[in-house]
Scaffold this active site. Sequence first.
Site, PDB file in Angstrom:
ATOM      1  N   GLN A  80       0.848  -1.194   0.000  1.00  0.00           N
ATOM      2  CA  GLN A  80       0.000   0.000   0.000  1.00  0.00           C
ATOM      3  C   GLN A  80       0.882   1.241   0.000  1.00  0.00           C
ATOM      4  O   GLN A  80       1.901   1.253   0.710  1.00  0.00           O
ATOM      5  CB  GLN A  80      -0.895   0.037   1.244  1.00  0.00           C
ATOM      6  CG  GLN A  80      -2.025   1.031   1.118  1.00  0.00           C
ATOM      7  CD  GLN A  80      -2.917   1.109   2.371  1.00  0.00           C
ATOM      8  OE1 GLN A  80      -2.588   0.576   3.421  1.00  0.00           O
ATOM      9  NE2 GLN A  80      -4.022   1.800   2.254  1.00  0.00           N
ATOM     10  N   GLY A 107       2.617   1.297  11.821  1.00  0.00           N
ATOM     11  CA  GLY A 107       2.198   0.626  13.037  1.00  0.00           C
ATOM     12  C   GLY A 107       1.664  -0.748  12.676  1.00  0.00           C
ATOM     13  O   GLY A 107       2.046  -1.758  13.249  1.00  0.00           O
ATOM     14  N   GLU A 142      -2.961  -3.976   7.190  1.00  0.00           N
ATOM     15  CA  GLU A 142      -4.071  -4.934   7.247  1.00  0.00           C
ATOM     16  C   GLU A 142      -4.009  -6.004   6.155  1.00  0.00           C
ATOM     17  O   GLU A 142      -5.027  -6.294   5.523  1.00  0.00           O
ATOM     18  CB  GLU A 142      -5.382  -4.153   7.160  1.00  0.00           C
ATOM     19  CG  GLU A 142      -5.653  -3.414   5.822  1.00  0.00           C
ATOM     20  CD  GLU A 142      -5.087  -2.007   5.739  1.00  0.00           C
ATOM     21  OE1 GLU A 142      -4.080  -1.722   6.421  1.00  0.00           O
ATOM     22  OE2 GLU A 142      -5.636  -1.192   4.978  1.00  0.00           O
ATOM     23  N   HIS A 156      -7.685  -1.895  15.117  1.00  0.00           N
ATOM     24  CA  HIS A 156      -7.724  -1.121  13.878  1.00  0.00           C
ATOM     25  C   HIS A 156      -7.477  -2.019  12.661  1.00  0.00           C
ATOM     26  O   HIS A 156      -8.271  -2.024  11.714  1.00  0.00           O
ATOM     27  CB  HIS A 156      -6.671  -0.001  13.944  1.00  0.00           C
ATOM     28  CG  HIS A 156      -6.602   0.835  12.714  1.00  0.00           C
ATOM     29  ND1 HIS A 156      -7.250   2.036  12.589  1.00  0.00           N
ATOM     30  CD2 HIS A 156      -5.957   0.634  11.536  1.00  0.00           C
ATOM     31  CE1 HIS A 156      -7.007   2.548  11.396  1.00  0.00           C
ATOM     32  NE2 HIS A 156      -6.222   1.713  10.734  1.00  0.00           N
ATOM     33  N   GLU A 157      -6.390  -2.778  12.699  1.00  0.00           N
ATOM     34  CA  GLU A 157      -6.069  -3.614  11.530  1.00  0.00           C
ATOM     35  C   GLU A 157      -7.132  -4.693  11.323  1.00  0.00           C
ATOM     36  O   GLU A 157      -7.495  -5.010  10.194  1.00  0.00           O
ATOM     37  CB  GLU A 157      -4.675  -4.239  11.671  1.00  0.00           C
ATOM     38  CG  GLU A 157      -3.530  -3.241  11.878  1.00  0.00           C
ATOM     39  CD  GLU A 157      -3.536  -2.048  10.936  1.00  0.00           C
ATOM     40  OE1 GLU A 157      -4.069  -2.157   9.807  1.00  0.00           O
ATOM     41  OE2 GLU A 157      -3.017  -0.982  11.335  1.00  0.00           O
ATOM     42  N   HIS A 161     -10.138  -3.350   9.526  1.00  0.00           N
ATOM     43  CA  HIS A 161      -9.938  -3.253   8.071  1.00  0.00           C
ATOM     44  C   HIS A 161     -10.425  -4.511   7.336  1.00  0.00           C
ATOM     45  O   HIS A 161     -10.637  -4.463   6.121  1.00  0.00           O
ATOM     46  CB  HIS A 161      -8.462  -3.051   7.742  1.00  0.00           C
ATOM     47  CG  HIS A 161      -8.011  -1.625   7.718  1.00  0.00           C
ATOM     48  ND1 HIS A 161      -8.617  -0.660   6.938  1.00  0.00           N
ATOM     49  CD2 HIS A 161      -6.977  -0.999   8.350  1.00  0.00           C
ATOM     50  CE1 HIS A 161      -7.978   0.500   7.102  1.00  0.00           C
ATOM     51  NE2 HIS A 161      -6.986   0.327   7.961  1.00  0.00           N
ATOM     52  N   GLU A 202      -9.927   4.423   5.905  1.00  0.00           N
ATOM     53  CA  GLU A 202      -9.376   4.704   7.234  1.00  0.00           C
ATOM     54  C   GLU A 202     -10.396   5.312   8.205  1.00  0.00           C
ATOM     55  O   GLU A 202     -10.378   4.992   9.393  1.00  0.00           O
ATOM     56  CB  GLU A 202      -8.135   5.588   7.124  1.00  0.00           C
ATOM     57  CG  GLU A 202      -6.978   4.921   6.365  1.00  0.00           C
ATOM     58  CD  GLU A 202      -6.459   3.626   7.007  1.00  0.00           C
ATOM     59  OE1 GLU A 202      -6.738   3.382   8.199  1.00  0.00           O
ATOM     60  OE2 GLU A 202      -5.785   2.853   6.302  1.00  0.00           O
ATOM     61  N   ASP A 250       0.799   8.691  -1.089  1.00  0.00           N
ATOM     62  CA  ASP A 250       1.336   8.818   0.261  1.00  0.00           C
ATOM     63  C   ASP A 250       1.054  10.201   0.858  1.00  0.00           C
ATOM     64  O   ASP A 250       0.932  10.340   2.077  1.00  0.00           O
ATOM     65  CB  ASP A 250       2.854   8.620   0.180  1.00  0.00           C
ATOM     66  CG  ASP A 250       3.355   7.746   1.300  1.00  0.00           C
ATOM     67  OD1 ASP A 250       2.612   6.829   1.681  1.00  0.00           O
ATOM     68  OD2 ASP A 250       4.470   8.000   1.788  1.00  0.00           O
ATOM     69  N   TYR A 271      -8.137   9.585   8.643  1.00  0.00           N
ATOM     70  CA  TYR A 271      -8.375   8.787   9.841  1.00  0.00           C
ATOM     71  C   TYR A 271      -9.384   9.467  10.770  1.00  0.00           C
ATOM     72  O   TYR A 271     -10.456   8.951  11.051  1.00  0.00           O
ATOM     73  CB  TYR A 271      -7.059   8.578  10.604  1.00  0.00           C
ATOM     74  CG  TYR A 271      -6.094   7.647   9.911  1.00  0.00           C
ATOM     75  CD1 TYR A 271      -5.976   6.326  10.308  1.00  0.00           C
ATOM     76  CD2 TYR A 271      -5.301   8.080   8.855  1.00  0.00           C
ATOM     77  CE1 TYR A 271      -5.102   5.449   9.687  1.00  0.00           C
ATOM     78  CE2 TYR A 271      -4.416   7.214   8.222  1.00  0.00           C
ATOM     79  CZ  TYR A 271      -4.325   5.906   8.642  1.00  0.00           C
ATOM     80  OH  TYR A 271      -3.468   5.040   8.018  1.00  0.00           O
TER      81      TYR A 271
HETATM   82  N1  BES Z   1      -3.406   0.772   6.006  1.00  0.00           N
HETATM   83  C1  BES Z   1      -2.757   1.543   7.003  1.00  0.00           C
HETATM   84  C2  BES Z   1      -1.304   1.788   6.728  1.00  0.00           C
HETATM   85  C3  BES Z   1      -1.012   2.484   5.422  1.00  0.00           C
HETATM   86  C4  BES Z   1      -1.817   3.515   4.966  1.00  0.00           C
HETATM   87  C5  BES Z   1       0.074   2.115   4.667  1.00  0.00           C
HETATM   88  C6  BES Z   1      -1.534   4.123   3.747  1.00  0.00           C
HETATM   89  C7  BES Z   1       0.353   2.730   3.465  1.00  0.00           C
HETATM   90  C8  BES Z   1      -0.456   3.740   2.997  1.00  0.00           C
HETATM   91  C9  BES Z   1      -2.925   0.905   8.382  1.00  0.00           C
HETATM   92  O1  BES Z   1      -4.159   0.315   8.588  1.00  0.00           O
HETATM   93  C10 BES Z   1      -2.851   2.004   9.393  1.00  0.00           C
HETATM   94  O2  BES Z   1      -3.687   2.841   9.364  1.00  0.00           O
HETATM   95  N2  BES Z   1      -1.853   1.954  10.257  1.00  0.00           N
HETATM   96  C11 BES Z   1      -1.712   2.904  11.331  1.00  0.00           C
HETATM   97  C12 BES Z   1      -2.353   2.301  12.543  1.00  0.00           C
HETATM   98  C13 BES Z   1      -3.068   3.194  13.445  1.00  0.00           C
HETATM   99  C14 BES Z   1      -3.952   4.224  12.865  1.00  0.00           C
HETATM  100  C15 BES Z   1      -3.776   2.410  14.528  1.00  0.00           C
HETATM  101  C16 BES Z   1      -0.239   3.124  11.579  1.00  0.00           C
HETATM  102  O3  BES Z   1       0.579   2.474  10.912  1.00  0.00           O
HETATM  103  O4  BES Z   1       0.123   3.924  12.404  1.00  0.00           O
HETATM  104 ZN    ZN Z   2      -5.707   1.790   8.789  1.00  0.00          ZN
END
Ligand code: BES
Ligand code: ZN
Length: 621
Positions: free
Chosen positions: A159, A286, A289, A313-314, A317, A336, A395, A403
Amino acid sequence: MNFTRLSLVALILFSMESCQPEKNESTPVAMPKDPHSYSIPTDARVTHLSWKADIHVDTKTIDAVATWNIEKSEGADLLTLDIKGLTIKEVFLDNNQKTEFRLSEKDPILGQALAILIKPETKRVAVHYSVPADAEAIQWLSPQQTAGKKYPFMFTQSQAILARTWVPCQDSPSIRFTYDADVKVPNTLLAMMSASNPQEKNEKGEYHFEMKQPIASYLLALTVGDVAFKPISDRAGIYAEPSVVEKAAWEFADLEKMIAGAESLYGKYQWERYDLIVLPPSFPFGGMENPRLTFATPTILAGDRSLTSLVAHELAHSWSGNLVTNATWDDFWLNEGFTVYFEHRIMEKLYGHDYSEMQATLALQDLKETIADLKGDNLSKDTKLKLDLVGRNPDDGVTDIAYNKGYFFLRLIEEQYGREKFDAFLNNYFHDNAFKSLDTDGFIKYIKDYYQTKNNISLSDSLFNEWIFSEDLPASCPQPVSTLLEKVDAALSQWKADGRFNPTAAAQWSTHEWLHFIKNLPDALSAEQMAALDAFGKFTESGNAEILCAWFVHVIKHNYKKAYPRMEEFLINTGRRKFLSPLYGELVKTPEGKQYAKDIYAKARPNYHFVATNTFDKLLN
Ligand code: BES
Ligand code: ZN
């Protein structure tokens, strides 16, 4: 049919042209084209991937064959895939008939279109290719960068648009496919994917995978390492390096309760198993998913189960994102925002309203800071939920807006018309749109129709305009009330008034209360105050990455040198971008700080994944 070379090139040029997103209001289109993919699914779309791969850990390369089943419209001559950095060797149709292919010019963000000449009867297209050592999705770790220090490790992060750097694919979240894979690795290592997974190594180092539910390409994932497995329930378990797996399984002991809680809220879990792998600390997020196998950072192993909302959270998803998927990265908030809403509901169900309100309060403060930062950086337009990322890296859209502005918008609808109605809506939303992609307009249409027909409530256009298509945070934003954090505010006020701490009150604080305390310290702090705070909270010696990160921001602001060695160690050994951004961001605010940041970055950079270096090279190189 017989193609001349010329007609092929003409065709490709034509199709390349139609890749450019055009804003032509008068042309009616069923689904707007994804501006981050060259694929033309209306001509030919992929439906299934058979992936055969040899993972060369020594050279950090992969040799692979990606065989795609396709569905084409009549008269379509080309299958167009996305690639970035891959070496395409040969392409075959169906029963080993070699075919021609062309690559478009390289785009620094999107990579290249791979246009493959197909025939009217073509059903399968096999691309033979290799992946170079610097593939952007992949991080190859030396034994030294792992907990065990004995074996190398690798993982992918696809992603948003990096799947194309290790698999030639139609790299758009609006296109789904099933997959199977046969992967060969050294027999000292275990291979795992976003699919059915082995639980132990085998002598040959050959692993077979199946993903029977259709997924989008950004959910393709592979990781290889010296990993052990520990079950949590019949359908859930934890993978991690052997020296980490016990600690991780303890931390996530409530995993089965989370899955059951999620199901009781919004319907059956559709992916059979839910496992989680704790990766080495360079993992840039962090959590990610990946279906059936969430990838997670070890920085959530706080030793007190205080950071497990990330797992909620994950897991969430698995519904919002993996089941109902944003159609383009401009609609990222559909993934998100819904997931944060769902995450808070899981946490509330398991740990109570006070706990989830505490998290919502922290989220609102973060959101307000993000909005102020974006405005300060001349990026006010990125404070809209519906993004405009044409010509940009998706990105750029990964901010608190998707979020937390997304979360508060959904919470507003819940509060306005009642939780019962909103839960019924969400159940239907996940059911009716399962295994489909939705863009923001599709969501608006769905929820308006739903509330109208089921509840006789007409949701006004101004609600959507205000929250989705306008900048900033609307005045109608819900206000969480956290009695727990109010007590922290009282302790802070007392300290500001008379310099006295209240250790008895603080003895009960969880990570979140401490975070609120640290984040709400005054801007100006003397050296004595910094030392007194550190003695009170033992921040510098904390093993909790969230606490450390929040504290180090003050450490930098107030030049609290005592904590610098610990901060340097943290920056070098942690690759999670969420922690690196505020710290490097704070350091570069002064010339000395910037030099110090550059010195640390030079040492730390080899430990970071591409998505982190891509962010910080701009800031520090
Ligand atoms: N899917 C995202 C991570 C992501 C988003 C990767 C966009 C690449 C591009 C993942 O579910 C996420 O939101 N991770 C957060 C967790 C948090 C909000 C609990 C993180 O990595 O901090
Ligand atoms: Zn997420």
